[in-house]
Design an enzyme around this catalytic site. Structure first.
Site, PDB file in Angstrom:
ATOM      1  CG  ASP A 223      -1.747   0.878   1.357  1.00  0.00           C
ATOM      2  OD1 ASP A 223      -2.409   1.527   0.318  1.00  0.00           O
ATOM      3  OD2 ASP A 223      -2.234   1.374   2.447  1.00  0.00           O
TER       4      ASP A 223
ATOM      5  CG  ASN B 225      -7.435   1.376   0.346  1.00  0.00           C
ATOM      6  OD1 ASN B 225      -7.970   0.351  -0.387  1.00  0.00           O
ATOM      7  ND2 ASN B 225      -6.361   1.754  -0.076  1.00  0.00           N
TER       8      ASN B 225
ATOM      9  CG  ASP C 242      -4.028   1.863   8.465  1.00  0.00           C
ATOM     10  OD1 ASP C 242      -4.360   1.126   9.361  1.00  0.00           O
ATOM     11  OD2 ASP C 242      -3.113   2.362   8.162  1.00  0.00           O
TER      12      ASP C 242
HETATM   13  P1  13P Z   1      -8.076   5.258   6.242  1.00  0.00           P
HETATM   14  O1  13P Z   1      -7.152   6.325   7.023  1.00  0.00           O
HETATM   15  O2  13P Z   1      -9.436   6.146   6.272  1.00  0.00           O
HETATM   16  O3  13P Z   1      -8.293   4.100   7.055  1.00  0.00           O
HETATM   17  O4  13P Z   1      -7.527   5.095   5.080  1.00  0.00           O
HETATM   18  C1  13P Z   1      -6.803   3.955   4.799  1.00  0.00           C
HETATM   19  C2  13P Z   1      -6.145   3.689   3.347  1.00  0.00           C
HETATM   20  O5  13P Z   1      -6.393   4.666   2.612  1.00  0.00           O
HETATM   21  C3  13P Z   1      -5.097   2.843   3.193  1.00  0.00           C
HETATM   22  O6  13P Z   1      -4.409   2.888   1.880  1.00  0.00           O
HETATM   23  O1  G3H Z   2      -3.314   5.193   3.880  1.00  0.00           O
HETATM   24  C1  G3H Z   2      -2.601   4.442   4.272  1.00  0.00           C
HETATM   25  C2  G3H Z   2      -2.455   3.922   5.491  1.00  0.00           C
HETATM   26  O2  G3H Z   2      -3.240   4.424   6.221  1.00  0.00           O
HETATM   27  C3  G3H Z   2      -0.948   3.718   5.707  1.00  0.00           C
HETATM   28  O3  G3H Z   2      -0.516   4.365   6.698  1.00  0.00           O
HETATM   29  O4  G3H Z   2       1.920   4.886   6.273  1.00  0.00           O
HETATM   30  O5  G3H Z   2       0.932   5.237   8.434  1.00  0.00           O
HETATM   31  O6  G3H Z   2       1.318   2.887   7.699  1.00  0.00           O
HETATM   32  P1  G3H Z   2       0.905   4.378   7.438  1.00  0.00           P
HETATM   33 ZN    ZN Z   3      -4.555   5.195   1.316  1.00  0.00          ZN
END
Ligand code: 13P
Ligand code: G3H
Ligand code: ZN
Length: 331
Positions: free
Chosen positions: A92, A248, A250
Site C-alpha cells: 500500500d 481501504n 486502516d
Molecule cells: P483510512 O485512514 O481512512 O483508514 O484509509 C486507509 C487507506 O487509505 C490505506 O491506503
Molecule cells: O493510507 C494508508 C495507510 O493508512 C498507511 O498508513 O503509512 O501510517 O502505515 P501508514
Molecule cells: Zn491510502
C-alpha cells in the site's frame, strides 16, 4: 486455502465487477489485527485482502522495511494455509523512490498479490512514467498494479498531501490507457485518518462519472477508495454502487485496537500497576508494599485476544457493508 497471487486476485475483482460488490482492503502491521481479520473473513466466507504499507513493513522490521515485509507475509502464509478462504496481500502507498529497494525484491520473492505505486504527488506525466515502470516490472510476476490519480488528503509515514484535489474523469481515462494499471485509486473527497467529511465534500457523482467514462472507452478497471474509514454505511453503499471495488480501511482498526487496549488497561489498572506512591521492580519483583501484579491480567495475550475479537467484530460489519459476505471464490 494458501495465500494467493495476482492471477487469483484478478478473478476476485472480476467477480466484484460483475456482481457489483467491493472488497475491503485491510491494513495491518502486527499479528492481533491479522488474526482478528482472518477469523472474521473465514466465518463470513469472504476472500481477505490485506494491505501492508511501507510504514507497517518498517515497523514490523524494527526499522527495516524488507525484513518486516518478509516477516508479515510469512505470518500471513502460515495462518492462511488453514483459513479456508483466499488471502491476498497488497503493498500500500509505495512511492517511486522505493521501487528498487522494496517493490522489486517483493516481486522477486513473491511477497505480494498486488502493489500500489503511489506517484500521485508528481505531475501527471511523471506519475504516468513512474506507474508504467511498475506495471512493466510486475507483469512477468502476474502481480496486479494499482495507480493513483488525484491526491488523497491526509498525512501518512511516506505520503504527505496538504491539499486534496478531485480526480478528473478525462485524465483518469488517459492515465489508465497509458499506464496499463489494473486498478485505479481516485480522489472523490475522502481523507486518510479521522477527519472524514470535515472539510471535503464527498463526490459520489464523480466516482460515477469516472466509472462511466472508463467503461465507454473499454477501460473499466476497478476503482479504489482510499481514506474510507469513518464513512457511513449509506456512503459506502453509494460509492460501491458508483463503481468503487476496493475500500481501504486502516484508521478504523487502529482505533479499535487502541480503544480495546485502553479500556482493558484502565479497567485492570489495580492488578497491573502498584498503588500510588509504591514501586514494583520488574526485574527483582520487589515492592515496598508487598504488592504483586496479577499475571492472569498483565500477560499481553489476554489484552491481545480482546483486540483480536474487537477487530473481528468491526471487520465483519464492514465486509457486510461492501457486499462481500459469502462471496469467496476460494472457500
Ligand atoms: P483510512 O485512514 O481512512 O483508514 O484509509 C486507509 C487507506 O487509505 C490505506 O491506503
Ligand atoms: O493510507 C494508508 C495507510 O493508512 C498507511 O498508513 O503509512 O501510517 O502505515 P501508514
Ligand atoms: Zn491510502
Amino acid at each position: 486455502m494458501p495465500y494467493l497471487g495476482g492471477e487469483e486476485l484478478k478473478r476476485v475483482y472480476e467477480l466484484a465487477q460483475r456482481e457489483g460488490f467491493a472488497l475491503v482492503a485491510n491494513n495491518f502491521a502486527e499479528p492481533n489485527v491479522l488474526i482478528g481479520l482472518i477469523s472474521a473473513y473465514s466465518e463470513a466466507k469472504s476472500d481477505l485482502l490485506l494491505q501492508i504499507s511501507l510504514g507497517a513493513a518498517k515497523f514490523a522490521g524494527g526499522g527495516r522495511p524488507l525484513p518486516g515485509l518478509r516477516a508479515l507475509v510469512g505470518y500471513v502464509r502460515a495462518l492462511s494455509a488453514e483459513a479456508g478462504i483466499g488471502v491476498f496481500v497488497n503493498l500500500d502507498h509505495i512511492t517511486p523512490d522505493h521501487v528498487e529497494d522494496f517493490i522489486v525484491p517483493a516481486l522477486e520473492e513473491g511477497l505480494c498479490s498486488s502493489v500500489m505505486i503511489d506517484a500521485s504527488a508528481l505531475p501527471f506525466e511523471e506519475n504516468v512514467a513512474a506507474t508504467k515502470q511498475v506495471v512493466d516490472l510486475a507483469r512477468p510476476h502476474g502481480v496486479l498494479v494499482e495507480g493513483e490519480l488525484g491526491k488523497i488528503k491526509g498525512v501518512e509515514d511516506e505520503i504527505a498531501s496538504d491539499e486534496a484535489f478531485y480526480t478528473a474523469p478525462e485524465e483518469a481515462a488517459e492515465y489508465v490507457d497509458r499506464t496499463g494499471v489494473d486498478l485505479l485509486a481516485v480522489s472523490v473527497g475522502t481523507q486518510h485518518g479521522v477527519s472524514k467529511g470535515r472539510d471535503l465534500v464527498l463526490r459520489v457523482d464523480l466516482a460515477q462519472k469516472i466509472t462511466a467514462r472508463l467503461q465507454e472507452l473499454g477501460r473499466g478497471v476497478p476503482l479504489v477508495l482510499h481514506g474510507a474509514s469513518g464513512l457511513s454505511e449509506e456512503q459506502v453503499r453509494a460509492l460501491v454502487a458508483a463503481g468503487i471495488r476496493k475500500v481501504n480501511k486502516d484508521t478504523t482498526y487502529q482505533y479499535v485496537y487502541a480503544q480495546t487496549a485502553c479500556r482493558f488497561y484502565l479497567e485492570n489498572r489495580a492488578a497491573i500497576l502498584p498503588p500510588e506512591g509504591t514501586g514494583f521492580d520488574p526485574i527483582t519483583f520487589e515492592s515496598g508494599a508487598g504488592w504483586s501484579p496479577d499475571k492472569k491480567l498483565f500477560d499481553p495475550r489476554v489484552m491481545g485476544r480482546k483486540v483480536q475479537g474487537a477487530v473481528a467484530q468491526v471487520a465483519r460489519e464492514m465486509l457486510r457493508q461492501v457486499g462481500s459476505e459469502g462471496r469467496s471464490l476460494y472457500a
